[in-house]
Structure formats: structure tokens, C-alpha cells
Design a protein around this motif. Sequence first.
Motif, PDB file in Angstrom:
ATOM      1  N   MET A 166      16.686  25.757 115.359  1.00 38.75           N
ATOM      2  CA  MET A 166      15.962  24.904 114.417  1.00 38.75           C
ATOM      3  C   MET A 166      15.505  23.629 115.142  1.00 38.75           C
ATOM      4  N   LYS A 167      14.273  23.269 114.943  1.00 35.51           N
ATOM      5  CA  LYS A 167      13.747  22.064 115.565  1.00 35.51           C
ATOM      6  C   LYS A 167      14.427  20.822 115.004  1.00 35.51           C
ATOM      7  N   ARG A 168      14.377  19.752 115.806  1.00 34.55           N
ATOM      8  CA  ARG A 168      15.071  18.518 115.433  1.00 34.55           C
ATOM      9  C   ARG A 168      14.546  17.966 114.105  1.00 34.55           C
ATOM     10  N   ALA A 169      13.232  18.010 113.932  1.00 35.60           N
ATOM     11  CA  ALA A 169      12.638  17.461 112.704  1.00 35.60           C
ATOM     12  C   ALA A 169      13.155  18.200 111.479  1.00 35.60           C
ATOM     13  N   HIS A 170      13.162  19.527 111.534  1.00 34.53           N
ATOM     14  CA  HIS A 170      13.638  20.325 110.404  1.00 34.53           C
ATOM     15  C   HIS A 170      15.137  20.140 110.190  1.00 34.53           C
ATOM     16  N   LYS A 171      15.874  20.029 111.280  1.00 34.45           N
ATOM     17  CA  LYS A 171      17.323  19.869 111.168  1.00 34.45           C
ATOM     18  C   LYS A 171      17.685  18.528 110.537  1.00 34.45           C
ATOM     19  N   SER A 172      17.022  17.457 110.990  1.00 38.36           N
ATOM     20  CA  SER A 172      17.306  16.132 110.430  1.00 38.36           C
ATOM     21  C   SER A 172      16.895  16.057 108.963  1.00 38.36           C
ATOM     22  N   ALA A 173      15.765  16.707 108.608  1.00 40.16           N
ATOM     23  CA  ALA A 173      15.328  16.736 107.208  1.00 40.16           C
ATOM     24  C   ALA A 173      16.333  17.490 106.348  1.00 40.16           C
TER      25      ALA A 173
ATOM     26  N   TYR B 133      21.802  11.403 112.431  1.00 41.14           N
ATOM     27  CA  TYR B 133      21.609  12.423 113.466  1.00 41.14           C
ATOM     28  C   TYR B 133      20.547  11.977 114.478  1.00 41.14           C
ATOM     29  N   ASN B 134      19.519  11.262 113.980  1.00 39.05           N
ATOM     30  CA  ASN B 134      18.454  10.750 114.848  1.00 39.05           C
ATOM     31  C   ASN B 134      18.792   9.398 115.462  1.00 39.05           C
ATOM     32  N   LYS B 135      20.063   8.952 115.258  1.00 33.89           N
ATOM     33  CA  LYS B 135      20.550   7.691 115.811  1.00 33.89           C
ATOM     34  C   LYS B 135      19.885   6.466 115.178  1.00 33.89           C
ATOM     35  N   GLU B 136      19.404   6.631 113.932  1.00 32.77           N
ATOM     36  CA  GLU B 136      18.947   5.474 113.155  1.00 32.77           C
ATOM     37  C   GLU B 136      20.132   4.988 112.321  1.00 32.77           C
TER      38      GLU B 136
ATOM     39  N   ILE C 278      10.745  12.044 117.876  1.00 31.49           N
ATOM     40  CA  ILE C 278      11.607  12.265 119.047  1.00 31.49           C
ATOM     41  C   ILE C 278      11.225  13.565 119.749  1.00 31.49           C
ATOM     42  N   GLU C 279      10.874  14.595 118.956  1.00 32.51           N
ATOM     43  CA  GLU C 279      10.459  15.877 119.540  1.00 32.51           C
ATOM     44  C   GLU C 279       9.253  15.720 120.460  1.00 32.51           C
ATOM     45  N   GLU C 280       8.402  14.774 120.147  1.00 32.99           N
ATOM     46  CA  GLU C 280       7.182  14.565 120.931  1.00 32.99           C
ATOM     47  C   GLU C 280       7.462  13.829 122.232  1.00 32.99           C
ATOM     48  N   GLY C 281       8.748  13.580 122.522  1.00 32.61           N
ATOM     49  CA  GLY C 281       9.128  12.972 123.795  1.00 32.61           C
ATOM     50  C   GLY C 281       9.288  11.470 123.750  1.00 32.61           C
ATOM     51  N   ASN C 282       9.222  10.899 122.560  1.00 34.84           N
ATOM     52  CA  ASN C 282       9.388   9.451 122.438  1.00 34.84           C
ATOM     53  C   ASN C 282      10.863   9.078 122.476  1.00 34.84           C
ATOM     54  N   LYS C 283      11.129   7.909 123.026  1.00 35.99           N
ATOM     55  CA  LYS C 283      12.496   7.417 123.120  1.00 35.99           C
ATOM     56  C   LYS C 283      12.925   6.845 121.775  1.00 35.99           C
ATOM     57  N   PRO C 284      14.122   7.203 121.266  1.00 35.55           N
ATOM     58  CA  PRO C 284      14.605   6.641 119.995  1.00 35.55           C
ATOM     59  C   PRO C 284      14.689   5.116 120.071  1.00 35.55           C
ATOM     60  N   LEU C 285      14.314   4.467 118.991  1.00 31.40           N
ATOM     61  CA  LEU C 285      14.337   3.003 118.947  1.00 31.40           C
ATOM     62  C   LEU C 285      15.748   2.500 118.718  1.00 31.40           C
ATOM     63  N   SER C 286      16.065   1.376 119.334  1.00 31.50           N
ATOM     64  CA  SER C 286      17.347   0.722 119.052  1.00 31.50           C
ATOM     65  C   SER C 286      17.289   0.106 117.661  1.00 31.50           C
ATOM     66  N   THR C 287      18.453  -0.323 117.156  1.00 31.62           N
ATOM     67  CA  THR C 287      18.497  -0.917 115.808  1.00 31.62           C
ATOM     68  C   THR C 287      17.593  -2.129 115.721  1.00 31.62           C
ATOM     69  N   LYS C 288      17.641  -2.977 116.748  1.00 26.29           N
ATOM     70  CA  LYS C 288      16.810  -4.180 116.758  1.00 26.29           C
ATOM     71  C   LYS C 288      15.332  -3.825 116.788  1.00 26.29           C
ATOM     72  N   GLU C 289      14.978  -2.847 117.618  1.00 24.33           N
ATOM     73  CA  GLU C 289      13.578  -2.418 117.713  1.00 24.33           C
ATOM     74  C   GLU C 289      13.115  -1.771 116.411  1.00 24.33           C
ATOM     75  N   ALA C 290      14.013  -1.011 115.771  1.00 25.68           N
ATOM     76  CA  ALA C 290      13.670  -0.357 114.504  1.00 25.68           C
ATOM     77  C   ALA C 290      13.410  -1.379 113.405  1.00 25.68           C
ATOM     78  N   ILE C 291      14.275  -2.421 113.375  1.00 24.98           N
ATOM     79  CA  ILE C 291      14.095  -3.475 112.367  1.00 24.98           C
ATOM     80  C   ILE C 291      12.765  -4.191 112.575  1.00 24.98           C
ATOM     81  N   LYS C 292      12.462  -4.502 113.838  1.00 22.31           N
ATOM     82  CA  LYS C 292      11.213  -5.197 114.148  1.00 22.31           C
ATOM     83  C   LYS C 292      10.008  -4.329 113.795  1.00 22.31           C
ATOM     84  N   ALA C 293      10.076  -3.050 114.162  1.00 18.79           N
ATOM     85  CA  ALA C 293       8.964  -2.147 113.875  1.00 18.79           C
ATOM     86  C   ALA C 293       8.761  -1.968 112.370  1.00 18.79           C
ATOM     87  N   SER C 294       9.874  -1.824 111.644  1.00 24.73           N
ATOM     88  CA  SER C 294       9.785  -1.659 110.184  1.00 24.73           C
ATOM     89  C   SER C 294       9.236  -2.919 109.536  1.00 24.73           C
TER      90      SER C 294
END
Length: 428
Positions: free
Chosen positions: A1-8, A21-24, A107-123
Motif C-alpha cells: 500500500m502506498k504511503r498516501a493511502h496508508k496514512s489516509a 505516521y507522516n511525522k506531523e 512525501i511519496e513525490e520525494g519531498n522531505k518531511p517538514l519539521s514542526t517549526k517549518e510546518a507551523i510556519k508553512a501552515s
Amino acid sequence: MKRAHKSAALSAVFMGAGQLYNKEILKGCIFAIIELIAILKFNYFTKAIHGLITLGDTPQYFENGISKGDHSIFLLIEGLIALIILIVILTLYIINIVNAYKYGKFIEEGNKPLSTKEAIKASWEKYFPHIMLTPAFLFTIFFILLPIIFTFAVAFTNYSSPNHLPPRHLVDWVGFRNFKNLVKLKIWNNTLLHVGLWTVVFATITTIFNYFGGLVLALLTNAKKIKFKKLWRTIFILPYAIPAFISLLIMRLVFSGPGPVNHLLVTLGLGKVPFFTNAAHAKVMILLINMWLGAPYFMILMAGVLTNIPNSLFEAAEIDGASKWQQFWKITLPMVLFQTMPLLIMTFAYNFNNFGVIYLLTDGNPVNGSFKYAGSTDILISWIYKMTKDQNQFHMAAVVTILLFLIVAGVSTFSFIKTKSFKEEDMM
């Protein structure tokens, strides 16, 4: 199962699991806490929804000074609040699944998972408008949407005095019975017909009088031959500048039976005029006084609009031999209507619910024995007020409120759609 489907799938099983699971971590914890609270409050939601369905099993009574039993209206409100909260949680549940899928895809597309600080800033950067609007949205739900839903719900109950008024009595769901009674029972449909017709007449004539009264005053005070324009505008704006509450009460006293105007008429040998005691006279007085109060506002508005009409249009019309009357109909009025039509529609909707003028001038009087809880000058909103405050007929008041809402919303929506102001950006 792909990561996207598994996390969903994980988020579908338990809110926030896919995000973890996606480290968010932060987002996952927030979603998980929401579901935990919902699970812990399961009994509350079950009891509230049951109360909404049954509206109580035992009327309230006192035992050793302690209130026991059910209050139907409290149960109705609590049930509606629980239902709204459940809808919000369900919406968040769907968002949680979609978010987990999208981030898994990211993440499947090869992007690096964002850190908590980066996620907050991006959101914060991406969802800043949504974050800022959320408090207002929540207040709108519980302080505007909830009362509206409550009113709709009451229309399908028998919430009224004397046999179905809590806490001594319970309230029951009755379906469309109230709507049928309003249409079939003569005392109700006769009142609805006459009060509704007068409401339409009142709103229409008042809006027209205020609008064109203001336009005439604006044209007169803008005329080239008029001197002391500022003085005239100041005088005409005074009725609008003074609080309408005071003006209406003074008018009620001045034109009452033993008031100064009738006293003067008697002194002159002309006799008293039933300004507010005769139904026809009272309606005419309401229309005239309301025009006196509302026209100055439109005068100031029209004065600004008239200054924006290019003089070259009038000069060209004069060269073509157009009279002043033709210039008004072909140039002034279309330009003014184009810019003020939305406000005209809003004024009509406002006058449909113009409770203050009726209540402060006549209180709906004179009395009409063929009407149910309404006087000769009552409009729908003042009739609703009397049914709730004076008669405790909340169920029928709610039905009339729904009809009033449908009329105003329907007319306003249709008018807005057909108005050129919403179809064309520029008149020229």
C-alpha cells in the motif's frame, strides 16, 4: 500500500494517526485530542441527541427543593448544540483524512518531511485567512446559525401557552401541523393575509417614498439657483441625525387623541382627527412619518451620486434639444439607480422588518377583533413579537418567522440577481 493511502487509512481509523505516521507530530496530536474528547463525551452526545428526539419524558417538578424532570426547550437547545458540534467534528474528521493523504503524497513525490517549526510556519502562511476567520466563524455558528436553526425547529413543535409551556409541561414534535393551521384555520389565515398584505404595502411604499423623497431633496439642494445649500442640507438632515426612537415617541405624543395637533384643530373649530385611532389614518401617518425619517439619508447619498454624473452628458442632451424632464428620465435616474440599486433592495428588506416604527408609533393599534393577536397596523415582525412576548405562542410565531424569512430572502436574492449593478462593472 502506498504511503498516501496508508496514512489516509490510519487517519480514517483514528484521527491524527495518519499525521503521526507522516511525522506531523503537532497536527497529529491535535486531531487525536479532538477524537479523544469526542469519545470521552460520548454519553453527553448520546443523551443530548436523545433529548432532541424526545424533548423530554417527565415534566419538571420539585422534590425537597431540587428541580427534577425535563425542560423541553433546554433539551432542544442542548441537542442542537450537540448536533452542530458533531457536524464540526465530522468535518474535521474528513479534513484529517484528506490532509493525511495529501501529505503522504507529498512525501511519496520525494519531498522531505517538514519539521514542526517549518510546518507551523508553512501552515501560518498558507492558511492565515482561514485561521483569522475561524473565531468569527465559530461565533457565527453559535450566535447566529444556532438561533436560526432553533426557530426552524420550534415551528415543528407545539411550544405554546397554556398546555405546552415548560417547565410545567413538555413540548412535543407535531410536524407540519402548525403550517397547516396557519393556512386552513380562518382566524389564522385571515390575520396572515391582511397583516402580510399590509407588510408588503408598508415596505414597498416606504422604500419608494424614502428613495424618491431623498432624490427630490438632493436635486433641489443641488439646483444652481438655490442659495444657502449647506443650510438647507443641514435642516433636511436633522430628522435623520436625531435618534429615531426619540422622534417616533414625540410624533406619537404630538398626533395622539388629546395631543397638541388635535388641540389646535379643536381650537380652530375643525374638530379632532383620529390620527392613530382609525386604521386608515394610522397607516397613512406611519408612511408619512417613516418617509420624513428616512428621506434625509437618501438625500445625502443621492447628493454624492449626483456629483459623479458628468456634466458633459447634460450638455450633450441640451444640444440635442432634450428637456429637463427628459434629462432626468434618460440620464439622472438611470445613473442613480445603477449606483444605488443594491442599497434600495437592502432598504426594502429592512423595511420588511422595520419593527421600531410600528411599535413606537402605534404598537400595532387600533385593535382589530377579526385578527389573531394582531392589530390593524401590525406588520409581520410586530405580530411575531406580540405572539411571543404577550401570548407565548412560540410555535406559530416561528412559522410566521420562517415565512417572513423566505419572502425577504427570495425577493432580495431575485432582485440582486436581476440588478445591473451586479452584472456590469461600469455604466459607461
